[in-house]
Design a protein around this motif. Structure first.
Motif, mmCIF file in Angstrom:
data_model
loop_
_atom_site.group_PDB
_atom_site.id
_atom_site.type_symbol
_atom_site.label_atom_id
_atom_site.label_comp_id
_atom_site.label_asym_id
_atom_site.label_seq_id
_atom_site.Cartn_x
_atom_site.Cartn_y
_atom_site.Cartn_z
ATOM 1 N N ASP A 38 7.381 8.814 -8.764
ATOM 2 C CA ASP A 38 8.476 8.304 -9.593
ATOM 3 C C ASP A 38 8.006 7.905 -10.987
ATOM 4 O O ASP A 38 8.774 7.338 -11.773
ATOM 5 C CB ASP A 38 9.131 7.092 -8.917
ATOM 6 N N GLY A 39 6.750 8.220 -11.301
ATOM 7 C CA GLY A 39 6.209 7.888 -12.609
ATOM 8 C C GLY A 39 5.712 6.459 -12.701
ATOM 9 O O GLY A 39 5.968 5.621 -11.826
ATOM 10 N N ASP A 40 4.975 6.178 -13.774
ATOM 11 C CA ASP A 40 4.476 4.819 -14.011
ATOM 12 C C ASP A 40 4.485 4.515 -15.511
ATOM 13 O O ASP A 40 3.528 3.982 -16.066
ATOM 14 C CB ASP A 40 3.068 4.624 -13.429
ATOM 15 N N SER A 41 5.607 4.874 -16.169
ATOM 16 C CA SER A 41 5.706 4.657 -17.612
ATOM 17 C C SER A 41 6.871 3.737 -17.947
ATOM 18 O O SER A 41 7.903 3.734 -17.268
ATOM 19 C CB SER A 41 5.858 5.983 -18.354
ATOM 20 N N ARG A 42 6.701 2.996 -19.025
ATOM 21 C CA ARG A 42 7.732 2.076 -19.488
ATOM 22 C C ARG A 42 8.725 2.825 -20.377
ATOM 23 O O ARG A 42 8.336 3.708 -21.148
ATOM 24 C CB ARG A 42 7.096 0.933 -20.286
ATOM 25 N N PRO A 43 10.001 2.470 -20.330
ATOM 26 C CA PRO A 43 10.985 3.113 -21.218
ATOM 27 C C PRO A 43 10.697 2.818 -22.685
ATOM 28 O O PRO A 43 9.993 1.860 -23.025
ATOM 29 C CB PRO A 43 12.313 2.484 -20.778
ATOM 30 N N LEU A 44 11.269 3.651 -23.555
ATOM 31 C CA LEU A 44 11.123 3.461 -24.995
ATOM 32 C C LEU A 44 11.707 2.125 -25.429
ATOM 33 O O LEU A 44 12.691 1.638 -24.866
ATOM 34 C CB LEU A 44 11.825 4.591 -25.752
ATOM 35 N N GLN A 45 11.086 1.554 -26.480
ATOM 36 C CA GLN A 45 11.530 0.291 -27.061
ATOM 37 C C GLN A 45 12.006 0.529 -28.501
ATOM 38 O O GLN A 45 11.534 1.451 -29.174
ATOM 39 C CB GLN A 45 10.381 -0.720 -27.044
ATOM 40 N N CYS A 93 0.816 -1.217 0.000
ATOM 41 C CA CYS A 93 0.000 0.000 0.000
ATOM 42 C C CYS A 93 0.849 1.265 0.000
ATOM 43 O O CYS A 93 0.359 2.339 -0.345
ATOM 44 C CB CYS A 93 -0.933 0.014 1.213
ATOM 45 N N GLU A 94 2.090 1.164 0.390
ATOM 46 C CA GLU A 94 2.981 2.330 0.421
ATOM 47 C C GLU A 94 3.979 2.324 -0.732
ATOM 48 O O GLU A 94 4.609 3.332 -1.016
ATOM 49 C CB GLU A 94 3.763 2.391 1.746
ATOM 50 N N HIS A 95 4.110 1.191 -1.416
ATOM 51 C CA HIS A 95 5.136 1.041 -2.456
ATOM 52 C C HIS A 95 4.513 1.256 -3.832
ATOM 53 O O HIS A 95 3.460 0.716 -4.137
ATOM 54 C CB HIS A 95 5.757 -0.352 -2.373
ATOM 55 N N ARG A 96 5.169 2.065 -4.673
ATOM 56 C CA ARG A 96 4.691 2.329 -6.029
ATOM 57 C C ARG A 96 5.606 1.623 -7.037
ATOM 58 O O ARG A 96 6.815 1.567 -6.860
ATOM 59 C CB ARG A 96 4.703 3.836 -6.332
ATOM 60 N N THR A 97 4.995 1.087 -8.088
ATOM 61 C CA THR A 97 5.770 0.469 -9.158
ATOM 62 C C THR A 97 5.305 1.046 -10.492
ATOM 63 O O THR A 97 4.199 1.581 -10.614
ATOM 64 C CB THR A 97 5.588 -1.064 -9.192
ATOM 65 N N ALA A 98 6.154 0.906 -11.516
ATOM 66 C CA ALA A 98 5.818 1.405 -12.850
ATOM 67 C C ALA A 98 4.695 0.599 -13.490
ATOM 68 O O ALA A 98 4.122 1.015 -14.492
ATOM 69 C CB ALA A 98 7.053 1.374 -13.744
ATOM 70 N N GLU A 99 4.356 -0.554 -12.902
ATOM 71 C CA GLU A 99 3.280 -1.381 -13.430
ATOM 72 C C GLU A 99 1.899 -0.917 -12.961
ATOM 73 O O GLU A 99 0.886 -1.370 -13.490
ATOM 74 C CB GLU A 99 3.483 -2.841 -12.981
ATOM 75 N N GLU A 100 1.877 -0.038 -11.999
ATOM 76 C CA GLU A 100 0.593 0.381 -11.418
ATOM 77 C C GLU A 100 0.072 1.640 -12.114
ATOM 78 O O GLU A 100 0.821 2.429 -12.684
ATOM 79 C CB GLU A 100 0.754 0.619 -9.914
ATOM 80 N N THR A 101 -1.252 1.808 -12.046
ATOM 81 C CA THR A 101 -1.862 2.985 -12.651
ATOM 82 C C THR A 101 -3.228 3.201 -12.009
ATOM 83 O O THR A 101 -3.595 2.518 -11.057
ATOM 84 C CB THR A 101 -1.995 2.831 -14.174
ATOM 85 N N VAL A 102 -3.962 4.154 -12.550
ATOM 86 C CA VAL A 102 -5.341 4.404 -12.142
ATOM 87 C C VAL A 102 -6.213 4.124 -13.352
ATOM 88 O O VAL A 102 -5.933 4.601 -14.456
ATOM 89 C CB VAL A 102 -5.521 5.847 -11.651
ATOM 90 N N LEU A 103 -7.263 3.350 -13.143
ATOM 91 C CA LEU A 103 -7.993 2.768 -14.262
ATOM 92 C C LEU A 103 -9.491 2.874 -14.057
ATOM 93 O O LEU A 103 -9.994 2.764 -12.940
ATOM 94 C CB LEU A 103 -7.562 1.308 -14.408
#
Length: 252
Positions: free
Chosen positions: A232-239, A80-90
């Motif tokens: 810290d953002g929630d976006s994936r780097p460019l491919q 609940c306190e940890h954020r990852t780049a895989e998370e978002t609001v949907l």
């Protein structure tokens, strides 16, 4: 629709050729050359293709929705306190409530969500925010519309309405009453189109991407509230593009 495939509709490949190519298309995820998303879209390198089918949007003017925090770490004690780049609001869309068509083929809207900063880039520029409208075809095909978002607006958009009420992780869902999805996309539906993938695990291929050329403006306070949930953002780097061709379909 006999003889008509997702690729022939989106990229104007003749049906016979598309049928031959479809096994390779289906197994793209395991191919030697990955076709992943997001990418950096360069206007000068996009092939203008007036013959591609027009995008037709069938979104309602009033729809009750729930905005929820999409967690990816529910099994972790400090999730609940940890954020990852895989998370978002949907926001999930009720079945059959909204859809788009391309060349007569229907794709139902499943959800919309946001990433900060933008996952795609336009001529090397990264926007503060990107909204993804995820659609599913009758056979499970995935089509995603990408919308770049920046500040400078006066409020009143669906994006402002959703972003200003973003719930925190592990908190209650937020209800949006009478959300106007019809006005959420621009009237200028010019798009950059390419074959890619989901931008979150499991990074499934193929996904048909239609990235809008139009930039949506919102209030700075709406952006600030969303970014407070994802410092810290929630976006994936460019491919890498890996030889793919990006096409541009004007639709003013």
């Amino acid at each position: 629709m006999p003889g008509l495939t997702r690729r022939s509709v989106l990229f104007a490949v003749p049906a016979a050729a598309a049928a031959i190519a479809s096994p390779a298309l289906i197994s793209r995820a395991s191919a030697a050359t990955p076709h992943q998303s997001p990418i950096d879209i360069h206007r000068s390198g996009a092939v203008v293709s007036h013959d591609l089918p027009a995008l037709h949007v069938h979104y309602p003017r009033s729809l009750d929705l729930e905005i929820r925090y999409e967690r990816k770490d529910s099994g972790q004690p400090d999730g609940c306190e940890h954020r990852t780049a895989e998370e978002t609001v949907l926001a999930e869309i009720p079945a059959g409530a909204a859809w788009v068509t391309l060349g007569g083929v229907r794709y139902d809207l499943a959800n919309f969500h946001f990433h900060t900063r933008s996952e795609h880039r336009l001529d090397g520029h990264q926007f503060p925010l990107e909204q993804h409208w995820v659609h599913i075809g009758s056979n499970g095909e995935k089509l995603v519309i990408g919308l770049f978002i920046t500040t400078g607006g006066h409020g009143g958009t669906l994006q402002d309405q959703a972003l200003a009420t973003v719930p925190a992780e592990c908190s209650e869902n937020v209800r949006l009453h009478a959300a106007n999805l019809a006005a959420a996309l621009p009237t200028d539906l010019s798009t950059f189109r390419y074959d890619g993938s989901l931008t979150t695990d499991p990074y499934t291929e193929p996904v048909s991407w239609l990235v809008l050329n139009h930039i949506r403006e919102i209030k700075s306070s709406s952006l600030t509230h969303f970014q407070s949930r994802f410092p810290d953002g929630d976006s994936r780097p460019l491919q890498p593009l890996n030889g793919r061709t990006v096409k541009y379909r004007p639709q003013h």
